[in-house]
Design an enzyme around this catalytic site. Structure first.
Site, PDB file in Angstrom:
ATOM      1  N   HIS A  18      69.500  86.087 136.214  1.00  0.00           N
ATOM      2  CA  HIS A  18      68.099  85.721 135.998  1.00  0.00           C
ATOM      3  C   HIS A  18      67.880  84.250 136.312  1.00  0.00           C
ATOM      4  O   HIS A  18      68.827  83.478 136.407  1.00  0.00           O
ATOM      5  CB  HIS A  18      67.694  85.902 134.525  1.00  0.00           C
TER       6      HIS A  18
ATOM      7  N   THR B 153      65.184  81.035 134.605  1.00  0.00           N
ATOM      8  CA  THR B 153      64.462  80.825 133.348  1.00  0.00           C
ATOM      9  C   THR B 153      62.985  80.503 133.520  1.00  0.00           C
ATOM     10  O   THR B 153      62.191  80.723 132.599  1.00  0.00           O
ATOM     11  CB  THR B 153      65.100  79.670 132.557  1.00  0.00           C
TER      12      THR B 153
ATOM     13  N   GLU C  97      71.451  83.614 132.495  1.00  0.00           N
ATOM     14  CA  GLU C  97      70.219  82.910 132.855  1.00  0.00           C
ATOM     15  C   GLU C  97      70.586  81.602 133.562  1.00  0.00           C
ATOM     16  O   GLU C  97      71.524  80.910 133.159  1.00  0.00           O
ATOM     17  CB  GLU C  97      69.388  82.591 131.611  1.00  0.00           C
TER      18      GLU C  97
ATOM     19  N   HIS D 198      67.709  90.609 138.192  1.00  0.00           N
ATOM     20  CA  HIS D 198      66.702  91.170 137.289  1.00  0.00           C
ATOM     21  C   HIS D 198      65.649  91.946 138.096  1.00  0.00           C
ATOM     22  O   HIS D 198      65.150  92.980 137.654  1.00  0.00           O
ATOM     23  CB  HIS D 198      66.044  90.037 136.493  1.00  0.00           C
TER      24      HIS D 198
ATOM     25  N   ASP E 274      63.188  87.449 139.636  1.00  0.00           N
ATOM     26  CA  ASP E 274      64.368  86.592 139.528  1.00  0.00           C
ATOM     27  C   ASP E 274      65.679  87.317 139.835  1.00  0.00           C
ATOM     28  O   ASP E 274      65.779  88.514 139.609  1.00  0.00           O
ATOM     29  CB  ASP E 274      64.426  85.939 138.135  1.00  0.00           C
TER      30      ASP E 274
END
Length: 341
Positions: free
Chosen positions: A111, A113, A175, A223, A233
Site C-alpha cells: 500500500h 499511505t 504501508e 491493494h 495503491d
C-alpha cells in the site's frame, strides 16, 4: 379340516425354511488373498526425534520445521505458542506439533499511505486502520512494525483474489509513506515517486516475509489488485518489475510470451473491441488471473477500473483503464505463466 390345513401350513413353512437354508449354503464366496500386514508407525521414535519446545523466560516457542514444505506445511512458530488453560486440567505438549499445519499468512499486500511520515504513524497506530509494517521516507535504515504478524491488521478491507476473500484474515500488510496522486487539468492521475531508500527497504522486508511464510509469487499483490474498484495503491510508479528482476519477488510476464500474443491482440483490439463476446472473453481472462470481476460483456466502470489495476501493476506506461493491444497481450501471457490451480 383344521387338522388338514395345519399339516399343509407346516409343510409349507418347512419347505420355505429349507429352501432359504439351501440358498444360503450355496452362496458363492470369492477367495480372498491374505491381507498384507501394515507397516507399523513407531510413534515413540518419531516423538523422540522431534526437537523440543523451547522455553524462554517462561514463554514457549517451536522454531524448527518438521513438516513437508513442498505441501506448504510448516510447524515453525515465529511467535510464542498460545495454549489454552482449562480450569482443573493441564495442557501438555507431549505430542506437539502435528505436521499437518501451515501459516495463516498466505498473502503480502503493498500500500501507500497518502500521508507524510508523522501523520502516517499517527493514523496507522491510533485509528481504525493499521498495517503490520510501515516504511518511512526519512532516508534511515528503520522499518516500523505496528502489528504482530500473527495477528490481523486492518489494511485490506473488502478484498478478494482468486478464490479468497477478506484478505485481512490471510495477509501481511506493508504501508509505504507516499502522497499518492493528484489529478491534473485533464483528470489524469499523476502519481508521486518512491525514493530509492524506500524501495530497498520494501524489497528486503518483502523478501524476508515471502521466504519465511513460503508465499507464492501470485500472492504478492497491490491493494489495487485486491480491491480494484476502490484503490489505486501503490500505483504505477511502484517498481514491480525491479522487485521481480532483482529480488525474485512477485509476478511478471515473460517478454517473449507477450510478443507471441501481441499480433493477435492487435487484431482483436482493431476489429472486435466493442463486441460483447470479446468483452466477455477479456473479463473472463481478468477473472481467471485473480481479479474479482463478473463477466457481463460490457465495458462498464468495474471493468475499466480492473483493467486500470492490471495496468498499474504490469503496464505502468499506460494506466488509462482502456484495454490496448499490449495490455491484452500481457494479460494473456500472465494467465499462461500463472495458471489458476
Amino acid at each position: 379340516m383344521r387338522k388338514t390345513l395345519y399339516i399343509i401350513g407346516l409343510s409349507t413353512l418347512v419347505f420355505s425354511c429349507t429352501s432359504q437354508k439351501n440358498v444360503k449354503k450355496n452362496t458363492y464366496r470369492p477367495k480372498t488373498t491374505a491381507a498384507q500386514p501394515k507397516t507399523a508407525v513407531n510413534s515413540q521414535n518419531f516423538e523422540k526425534n522431534k526437537p523440543e519446545v523451547a522455553t524462554e523466560h517462561g514463554v514457549e516457542f517451536f522454531r524448527t520445521n518438521i513438516a513437508d514444505i513442498t505441501k506448504n506445511d510448516n510447524t515453525i512458530s515465529y511467535g510464542s505458542i498460545v495454549s489454552a488453560k482449562p480450569a482443573g486440567y493441564k495442557v501438555v505438549k507431549t505430542h506437539f506439533p502435528a505436521v499437518a499445519q501451515n501459516f495463516r499468512q498466505k498473502y503480502l499486500i503493498l500500500h501507500y499511505t497518502v500521508l507524510p511520515d508523522d501523520k502516517s504513524v499517527e493514523v496507522l497506530t491510533q485509528q481504525s486502520v493499521s498495517a503490520h509494517y510501515l516504511v518511512n521516507n526519512l532516508g534511515d535504515n528503520e522499518i516500523y512494525q505496528l502489528v504482530d504478524e500473527n495477528k490481523r491488521s486492518y489494511h485490506a478491507g473488502i478484498s478478494a483474489w482468486r478464490s479468497d476473500k477478506n484478505l485481512n484474515d490471510t495477509s501481511i500488510g506493508i504501508e509505504i509513506v507516499n502522497m499518492g496522486y493528484k489529478a491534473d487539468a485533464s483528470g489524469m492521475k499523476v502519481f508521486q515517486p518512491f525514493s530509492d531508500e524506500q524501495i530497498k527497504k520494501v524489497a528486503a522486508l518483502a523478501k524476508d516475509i515471502v521466504t519465511r511464510y513460503n508465499i507464492p509469487a501470485t500472492n504478492v499483490l497491490a491493494h489495487s489488485d485486491i480491491a480494484p474498484t476502490r484503490k489505486q495503491d501503490p500505483g504505477p510508479l511502484f517498481p514491480w518489475k525491479k522487485l521481480y528482476d532483482e529480488y525474485q519477488i512477485g509476478m511478471w510476464y515473460d517478454e517473449m510470451a507477450k510478443q507471441n500474443f501481441l499480433t493477435l491482440a492487435q487484431t482483436d483490439i482493431e476489429t472486435r473491441y466493442n463486441e460483447p463476446s470479446f468483452i466477455f472473453v477479456v473479463q473472463t481472462a481478468l477473472q481467471k488471473f485473480g481479479y474479482d470481476i463478473l463477466p457481463n460483456g460490457k465495458w462498464d466502470d468495474v471493468t475499466k477500473k480492473t483493467v486500470e489495476a492490471l495496468q498499474y501493476h504490469f503496464r505502468p506506461q499506460n494506466y488509462s483503464g482502456v484495454l490496448d493491444a499490449e495490455t491484452w497481450a500481457i494479460l494473456q501471457s500472465l494467465n499462461q505463466k500463472y495458471p489458476t490451480k
